[in-house]
Design an enzyme around this catalytic site. Structure first.
Site, PDB file in Angstrom:
ATOM      1  N   THR A 197       9.227 -36.534  10.618  1.00  0.00           N
ATOM      2  CA  THR A 197      10.188 -37.641  10.669  1.00  0.00           C
ATOM      3  C   THR A 197       9.872 -38.413  11.944  1.00  0.00           C
ATOM      4  O   THR A 197       9.283 -37.852  12.879  1.00  0.00           O
ATOM      5  CB  THR A 197      11.630 -37.122  10.759  1.00  0.00           C
ATOM      6  OG1 THR A 197      11.736 -36.327  11.942  1.00  0.00           O
ATOM      7  CG2 THR A 197      11.987 -36.279   9.561  1.00  0.00           C
TER       8      THR A 197
ATOM      9  N   GLU B  42      12.415 -35.992   4.359  1.00  0.00           N
ATOM     10  CA  GLU B  42      12.855 -34.662   3.929  1.00  0.00           C
ATOM     11  C   GLU B  42      12.963 -34.546   2.413  1.00  0.00           C
ATOM     12  O   GLU B  42      13.187 -33.466   1.883  1.00  0.00           O
ATOM     13  CB  GLU B  42      14.226 -34.347   4.554  1.00  0.00           C
ATOM     14  CG  GLU B  42      14.191 -34.112   6.059  1.00  0.00           C
ATOM     15  CD  GLU B  42      14.349 -35.380   6.885  1.00  0.00           C
ATOM     16  OE1 GLU B  42      14.036 -36.482   6.366  1.00  0.00           O
ATOM     17  OE2 GLU B  42      14.787 -35.287   8.045  1.00  0.00           O
TER      18      GLU B  42
ATOM     19  N   LYS C 286      32.624 -48.259  14.553  1.00  0.00           N
ATOM     20  CA  LYS C 286      33.974 -47.693  14.449  1.00  0.00           C
ATOM     21  C   LYS C 286      34.932 -48.553  15.252  1.00  0.00           C
ATOM     22  O   LYS C 286      35.059 -48.408  16.460  1.00  0.00           O
ATOM     23  CB  LYS C 286      33.970 -46.248  14.930  1.00  0.00           C
ATOM     24  CG  LYS C 286      33.042 -45.384  14.089  1.00  0.00           C
ATOM     25  CD  LYS C 286      33.184 -43.899  14.384  1.00  0.00           C
ATOM     26  CE  LYS C 286      32.267 -43.106  13.488  1.00  0.00           C
ATOM     27  NZ  LYS C 286      31.038 -42.644  14.124  1.00  0.00           N
TER      28      LYS C 286
ATOM     29  N   TRP D 108      35.998 -48.087   9.774  1.00  0.00           N
ATOM     30  CA  TRP D 108      34.541 -48.236   9.784  1.00  0.00           C
ATOM     31  C   TRP D 108      34.092 -49.592   9.244  1.00  0.00           C
ATOM     32  O   TRP D 108      34.595 -50.072   8.228  1.00  0.00           O
ATOM     33  CB  TRP D 108      33.896 -47.150   8.922  1.00  0.00           C
ATOM     34  CG  TRP D 108      33.966 -45.793   9.546  1.00  0.00           C
ATOM     35  CD1 TRP D 108      34.729 -45.423  10.621  1.00  0.00           C
ATOM     36  CD2 TRP D 108      33.252 -44.622   9.139  1.00  0.00           C
ATOM     37  NE1 TRP D 108      34.535 -44.099  10.903  1.00  0.00           N
ATOM     38  CE2 TRP D 108      33.645 -43.578  10.013  1.00  0.00           C
ATOM     39  CE3 TRP D 108      32.328 -44.355   8.130  1.00  0.00           C
ATOM     40  CZ2 TRP D 108      33.128 -42.284   9.896  1.00  0.00           C
ATOM     41  CZ3 TRP D 108      31.823 -43.068   8.017  1.00  0.00           C
ATOM     42  CH2 TRP D 108      32.211 -42.049   8.898  1.00  0.00           C
TER      43      TRP D 108
HETATM   44  P1  ADP Z   1      12.690 -42.457   9.613  1.00  0.00           P
HETATM   45  O1  ADP Z   1      13.563 -43.650   9.356  1.00  0.00           O
HETATM   46  O2  ADP Z   1      13.275 -41.539  10.633  1.00  0.00           O
HETATM   47  O3  ADP Z   1      11.246 -42.798   9.721  1.00  0.00           O
HETATM   48  P2  ADP Z   1      12.685 -41.834   6.867  1.00  0.00           P
HETATM   49  O4  ADP Z   1      11.631 -42.805   6.541  1.00  0.00           O
HETATM   50  O5  ADP Z   1      12.679 -40.513   6.239  1.00  0.00           O
HETATM   51  O6  ADP Z   1      12.714 -41.528   8.365  1.00  0.00           O
HETATM   52  O7  ADP Z   1      14.077 -42.551   6.705  1.00  0.00           O
HETATM   53  C1  ADP Z   1      15.105 -42.077   5.899  1.00  0.00           C
HETATM   54  C2  ADP Z   1      16.310 -42.913   6.109  1.00  0.00           C
HETATM   55  O8  ADP Z   1      16.034 -44.287   5.890  1.00  0.00           O
HETATM   56  C3  ADP Z   1      17.428 -42.608   5.143  1.00  0.00           C
HETATM   57  O9  ADP Z   1      18.169 -41.481   5.537  1.00  0.00           O
HETATM   58  C4  ADP Z   1      18.241 -43.891   5.198  1.00  0.00           C
HETATM   59  O10 ADP Z   1      19.092 -43.939   6.333  1.00  0.00           O
HETATM   60  C5  ADP Z   1      17.187 -44.945   5.389  1.00  0.00           C
HETATM   61  N1  ADP Z   1      16.884 -45.570   4.092  1.00  0.00           N
HETATM   62  C6  ADP Z   1      15.846 -45.321   3.285  1.00  0.00           C
HETATM   63  N2  ADP Z   1      15.878 -46.114   2.204  1.00  0.00           N
HETATM   64  C7  ADP Z   1      16.987 -46.879   2.309  1.00  0.00           C
HETATM   65  C8  ADP Z   1      17.598 -47.895   1.501  1.00  0.00           C
HETATM   66  N3  ADP Z   1      17.071 -48.313   0.364  1.00  0.00           N
HETATM   67  N4  ADP Z   1      18.744 -48.433   1.946  1.00  0.00           N
HETATM   68  C9  ADP Z   1      19.311 -48.045   3.101  1.00  0.00           C
HETATM   69  N5  ADP Z   1      18.784 -47.108   3.909  1.00  0.00           N
HETATM   70  C10 ADP Z   1      17.640 -46.529   3.523  1.00  0.00           C
END
Ligand code: ADP
Length: 541
Positions: A187, A331, A438, A443
């Site tokens: 990640t 994940e 918040k 929210w």
């Molecule tokens: P990082 O952002 O840490 O590189 P990831 O690519 O695994 O890790 O990101 C996952 C996160 O990205 C999700 O938990 C969510 O918050 C956000 N995310 C992914 N796709 C979407 C989407 N279509 N709309 C909103 N948020 C999204």
């Protein structure tokens, strides 16, 4: 006593995907824009042969099953050969995001204990900086031929094409246990150190099957598919597996991801389907609109990684491109949901169907989801109640690589996202739990505010963050990058929100900036923005 089925028990292996592509779609092309500057073409048959040679080369270097092999590379055919050669022989393909800070890259290489690291020419300076901090790496392999090897380097380098050329390809893919580890992604670690998700052959093959389904990515042998999403960002959302699985032509854009270069490749190779994060499509749309262009063959794209602004869905629909909003995370391999209309939506007006398409969508078979309140109690699927989103399924992690803490809650993985689910099962993210604002105990969804701002014609990019407020604790601040040569005032922008969101959701102020910091995967880096504006005094304070 249970009666057992009497079917062959063939393990679900990554090597079977490329073998299938070579055997049944042998002459289908893979086209790559190389770091060397030219376009390279060959077929699935060629790719599988070279992947076998790569597996032989790795064995000759002493790489054994379970060993980790790192990559720092763009989307290209050699990277694909490594995907299949490494996993196929039973080792673990560890894709590293080259946009991370060098310290983070060194941390990840050491944590994963990569024995060899393969890298593209572009990243030679990066490798020279990082290598001294990675004492366990036995060799750094430059993914090019002898002619492109530097005359001298501070690091001991191996040459990719020489490794391949030394092998005869006389190699059978081994029969592995389908639960063996196949690949590893970290990640991005916006908070704390990056954590590793270790995928298996089984999880990868199941994810590839499901993601190719018509209501997910809908990939077919008739498609020409160009993943803009990098192969170092959660395995390009699984496309390097699902595209050969269906036998579609694959186009790999290499290092050139600007709007003009991507458009040129779309047209030249007759791309029908693509995938990427919203910031990539901003660049492409700007290029297409500024030059009054059209897409001749490009008809569908999946966009995810962060919320897709409704204005982007509209703009692409106007160009005859269907937008499939997708949601997932490292994940989750990464796909969790995709947004497609149901038969009952056929009759809806353009505007009403757009509302559905703005959601993150419905789960693929294999993923189960629920939303819960602060006490862990499941919330109703009414499209209104929002809570913490949890998921489970065979391609979702059980634990992080080399990490003892258990991330699960009663067998479910908490995503860190806050969402609603409607009666049809469409999930909509309202925020990342750490990004919600918040205000006085209530929210405000930063995504909703950003979506409104992104629809203003003068706005190129907008982020909504919380800023301290003496009375309400937190209030929204809108940070905006204007389009080149566009003009808009703070007052005009705030007025634009009237009637579009609840009055108390309207930001307290607007800050115009020249750019918004992006993460290594192209998402707005709100943590950094919040830090940048931590002493900001709102006019309402
Ligand atoms: P990082 O952002 O840490 O590189 P990831 O690519 O695994 O890790 O990101 C996952 C996160 O990205 C999700 O938990 C969510 O918050 C956000 N995310 C992914 N796709 C979407 C989407 N279509 N709309 C909103 N948020 C999204």
């Amino acid at each position: 006593m249970a009666l057992m089925g009497q079917m062959m028990s063939a393990p679900l292996l990554i090597s079977s995907i490329i073998r299938h592509a070579a055997r049944y779609y042998g002459s289908t092309e893979i086209v790559s824009r190389r770091t060397e500057g030219d376009l390279h073409r060959y077929t699935y048959r060629d790719c599988e042969l070279r992947a076998r040679k790569m597996a032989q080369a790795l064995a000759a270097l002493g790489v054994q099953q379970g060993d980790r092999v790192g990559t720092l590379a763009w989307n290209g055919y050699r990277h694909l050969e490594i995907y299949y050669g490494v996993s196929g022989m039973g080792a673990v393909c560890h894709t590293i995001n080259p946009r991370l800070f060098p310290e983070q890259i060194a941390y990840i290489v050491n944590h994963a204990d990569d024995g060899y690291v393969f890298f593209d020419l572009t990243f030679l300076p990066l490798v020279e900086g990082v290598a001294p901090h990675c004492p366990n790496v036995k060799g750094w392999v430059l993914m090019s031929d002898r002619a492109h090897m530097p005359a001298e380097s501070k690091v001991k380098l191996l040459c990719y094409e020489e490794l391949i050329d030394a092998q005869d390809g006389n190699y059978d893919w081994p029969d592995l246990d389908e639960n063996q580890a196949s690949s590893l992604c970290y990640t991005s670690g916006t908070t704390g150190n990056p954590k590793g998700a270790l995928y298996s052959h089984r999880s990868t093959v199941l994810h590839s099957y499901a993601s190719a389904l018509p209501d997910a990515l809908g990939c077919s042998a008739r498609d020409v598919i160009l993943p803009v999403v990098p192969m170092f960002h959660v395995n390009a959302w699984g496309l390097p597996y699902s595209v050969p699985l269906v036998g579609a032509k694959l186009v790999l854009p290499g290092p050139k991801l600007d709007g003009a270069s991507v458009y040129e490749l779309f047209e030249q190779e007759k791309v029908t389907f693509s995938a990427g994060v919203p910031t990539v499509w901003l660049g492409l749309l700007q290029h297409v609109q500024a030059n009054n262009l059209k897409f001749s063959t490009f008809r569908r794209t999946v966009i995810g990684g962060s919320a897709v602004p409704p204005a982007m869905i509209r703009a692409l629909r106007a160009l005859d491109v269907e937008v499939i909003h997708g949601w997932g995370m490292t994940e989750m391999s990464p796909l969790g949901t995709t947004c497609k209309l149901l038969a009952k939506h056929e009759e809806l007006s353009e505007e009403a169907s757009q509302k559905v398409l703005e959601k993150q969508g419905r789960v693929l078979f294999g993923v189960d989801m629920k939303i819960v309140d602060g006490d862990g109690k499941e919330l109703p699927w009414d499209g209104k109640a929002f809570g913490d989103l949890l998921v489970r399924g065979p391609w979702i992690i059980e634990r992080y690589f080399r990490n003892d803490t258990n991330p699960l809650v009663d067998g479910w993985f908490p995503t860190g996202d806050v969402a609603t689910i409607d009666p049809d099962g469409y999930m909509q993210i309202t925020d990342r739990s750490k990004d919600v604002i918040k205000s006085g105990g209530e929210w405000i969804s930063s995504i909703d505010i950003e979506n409104v701002a992104a629809a203003h014609p003068a706005v190129h990019m907008a982020a909504c963050i919380s800023v301290h407020h003496p009375k309400w604790d937190e209030r929204p601040l809108l940070v905006v990058v204007k389009k080149p040569s566009a003009e808009v005032t703070r007052e005009e922008l705030l007025k634009f929100f009237e009637g579009k969101v609840a009055k108390w959701w309207i930001p307290d102020d607007v800050a115009f900036v020249s750019e918004i910091p992006l993460t290594a995967t192209g998402k707005m880096q709100k943590l950094k923005l919040r830090d940048q504006f931590k002493d900001y005094r709102l006019p309402t304070a």
